[in-house]
Design a protein around this motif. Structure first.
Motif, PDB file in Angstrom:
ATOM      1  N   ALA A  39      63.008  71.141  77.397  1.00  0.00           N
ATOM      2  CA  ALA A  39      62.903  71.848  76.121  1.00  0.00           C
ATOM      3  C   ALA A  39      63.911  72.986  76.000  1.00  0.00           C
ATOM      4  O   ALA A  39      64.573  73.141  74.971  1.00  0.00           O
ATOM      5  N   LEU A  40      64.051  73.805  77.044  1.00  0.00           N
ATOM      6  CA  LEU A  40      64.970  74.931  76.979  1.00  0.00           C
ATOM      7  C   LEU A  40      66.425  74.474  76.886  1.00  0.00           C
ATOM      8  O   LEU A  40      67.209  75.008  76.090  1.00  0.00           O
ATOM      9  N   ALA A  41      66.791  73.475  77.690  1.00  0.00           N
ATOM     10  CA  ALA A  41      68.157  72.950  77.641  1.00  0.00           C
ATOM     11  C   ALA A  41      68.437  72.300  76.289  1.00  0.00           C
ATOM     12  O   ALA A  41      69.546  72.411  75.752  1.00  0.00           O
ATOM     13  N   VAL A  90      62.895  84.035  74.730  1.00  0.00           N
ATOM     14  CA  VAL A  90      62.539  82.696  75.200  1.00  0.00           C
ATOM     15  C   VAL A  90      63.259  82.361  76.502  1.00  0.00           C
ATOM     16  O   VAL A  90      62.669  81.780  77.424  1.00  0.00           O
ATOM     17  N   THR A  91      64.538  82.709  76.615  1.00  0.00           N
ATOM     18  CA  THR A  91      65.267  82.427  77.860  1.00  0.00           C
ATOM     19  C   THR A  91      64.687  83.231  79.028  1.00  0.00           C
ATOM     20  O   THR A  91      64.578  82.727  80.149  1.00  0.00           O
ATOM     21  N   TRP A  92      64.293  84.472  78.753  1.00  0.00           N
ATOM     22  CA  TRP A  92      63.687  85.284  79.811  1.00  0.00           C
ATOM     23  C   TRP A  92      62.346  84.696  80.255  1.00  0.00           C
ATOM     24  O   TRP A  92      62.082  84.550  81.456  1.00  0.00           O
ATOM     25  N   GLN A 101      56.063  75.481  81.621  1.00  0.00           N
ATOM     26  CA  GLN A 101      55.331  74.467  80.857  1.00  0.00           C
ATOM     27  C   GLN A 101      54.792  75.039  79.553  1.00  0.00           C
ATOM     28  O   GLN A 101      54.858  74.388  78.498  1.00  0.00           O
ATOM     29  N   GLN A 102      54.274  76.270  79.616  1.00  0.00           N
ATOM     30  CA  GLN A 102      53.754  76.905  78.407  1.00  0.00           C
ATOM     31  C   GLN A 102      54.858  77.153  77.375  1.00  0.00           C
ATOM     32  O   GLN A 102      54.634  77.022  76.171  1.00  0.00           O
ATOM     33  N   ASN A 108      57.509  73.340  71.090  1.00  0.00           N
ATOM     34  CA  ASN A 108      57.149  72.160  70.296  1.00  0.00           C
ATOM     35  C   ASN A 108      56.155  72.509  69.187  1.00  0.00           C
ATOM     36  O   ASN A 108      56.276  72.032  68.049  1.00  0.00           O
ATOM     37  N   LEU A 109      55.172  73.370  69.491  1.00  0.00           N
ATOM     38  CA  LEU A 109      54.188  73.773  68.496  1.00  0.00           C
ATOM     39  C   LEU A 109      54.840  74.581  67.374  1.00  0.00           C
ATOM     40  O   LEU A 109      54.557  74.375  66.190  1.00  0.00           O
TER      41      LEU A 109
END
Length: 260
Positions: A39-41, A90-92, A101-102, A108-109
């Motif tokens: 997700a982050l990538a 978000v990156t931190w 995972q959260q 996505n939410l």
């Protein structure tokens, strides 16, 4: 493999250039399912790719007279701080193993929620608002748009979603632009915002630069076709095309949240 990546990039570029939708809504699932990015990538690469693809699209819309620059600069001034700060947050948070995972589920939410709300705004604009009705005072427009613009910046920075499903309906609702002006303005605004977000993500090495550059090269191949469609197709056609893409995105991302 490169031919496939170029073809996918061409499809993405055509959608982004003609509708303003695609930077996150279409690119994120493609990066996740076709190229196996987490997700982050995927968010980091989607932001960088969105910036690259929209540079040429912004110039094309500027030449066609679709971008009211004063309004675009006002929207940028409101959205830029929240976009950059949410990307850094978000990156931190994603760099902490116990929260990975959260963070993915939260992204996505947030994407699904943003798309559904944008669908509501877009349908309201198309079918229920009187197109001749204007806000009486320009300051009232800016005041009404301030909070939605800040929230749109947060969503764009955290998820890569913004141009078509968040910024575009916001412009239609609060600035009373026609669909082609709103598309052009959303593209130039999100070019800058995606660039600031990509910068924040790149500091932690999440961005797949090689993949983004190949997809962008594919998008450049279809610019002449995109320009032809923008000139030839009617405003109502673009409205229905955009509505269809937002609707498909809402179904897809809601399903992803429910069935991860």
């Amino acid at each position: 493999m490169i031919v496939t990546e170029l073809a996918i990039g061409a499809l993405i570029g055509l959608i982004i250039s003609t509708t303003g939708v695609g930077g996150g809504v279409i690119v994120l699932p493609i990066l996740t399912y076709f190229f196996g990015l987490n997700a982050l990538a995927a968010v980091a690469t989607a932001n960088f790719l969105s910036m690259l693809m929209k540079i040429s699209s912004s110039y094309m819309h500027f030449r066609l007279g679709n971008i009211p620059m004063k309004g675009a600069l006002i929207v940028l001034a409101i959205m830029l701080p929240s976009t950059f700060l949410s990307s850094l947050f978000v990156t931190w948070l994603g760099s902490i193993p116990e929260y990975t995972q959260q963070v993915e589920w939260g992204i996505n939410l947030l994407v699904a929620t943003a798309i559904i709300f944008s669908l509501y705004l877009f349908i309201q604009r198309m079918f229920f608002l009187n197109p001749l009705k204007k806000l009486a005072v320009k300051e009232n427009q800016l005041r009404a748009m301030a909070f939605p613009a800040v929230m749109a910046g947060i969503v764009l920075g955290a998820t890569g979603v913004g141009g078509g499903v968040v910024v575009l309906p916001m412009l239609l609702r609060y600035m009373n632009l026609n669909i082609k002006q709103a598309i052009g303005t959303s593209i130039i605004v999100t070019t800058v915002l995606s660039g600031s977000s990509a910068l924040a993500y790149a500091q932690d090495g999440y961005t797949d630069l090689k993949l983004a550059l190949i997809l962008c090269a594919g998008a450049l191949l279809v610019m002449p076709l995109a320009k032809y469609l923008l000139v030839k197709l009617s405003e109502r056609t673009f409205q229905y095309m955009t509505l269809l893409l937002i609707l498909c995105s809402a179904v897809m991302m809601t399903w992803k949240v429910i069935m991860p």
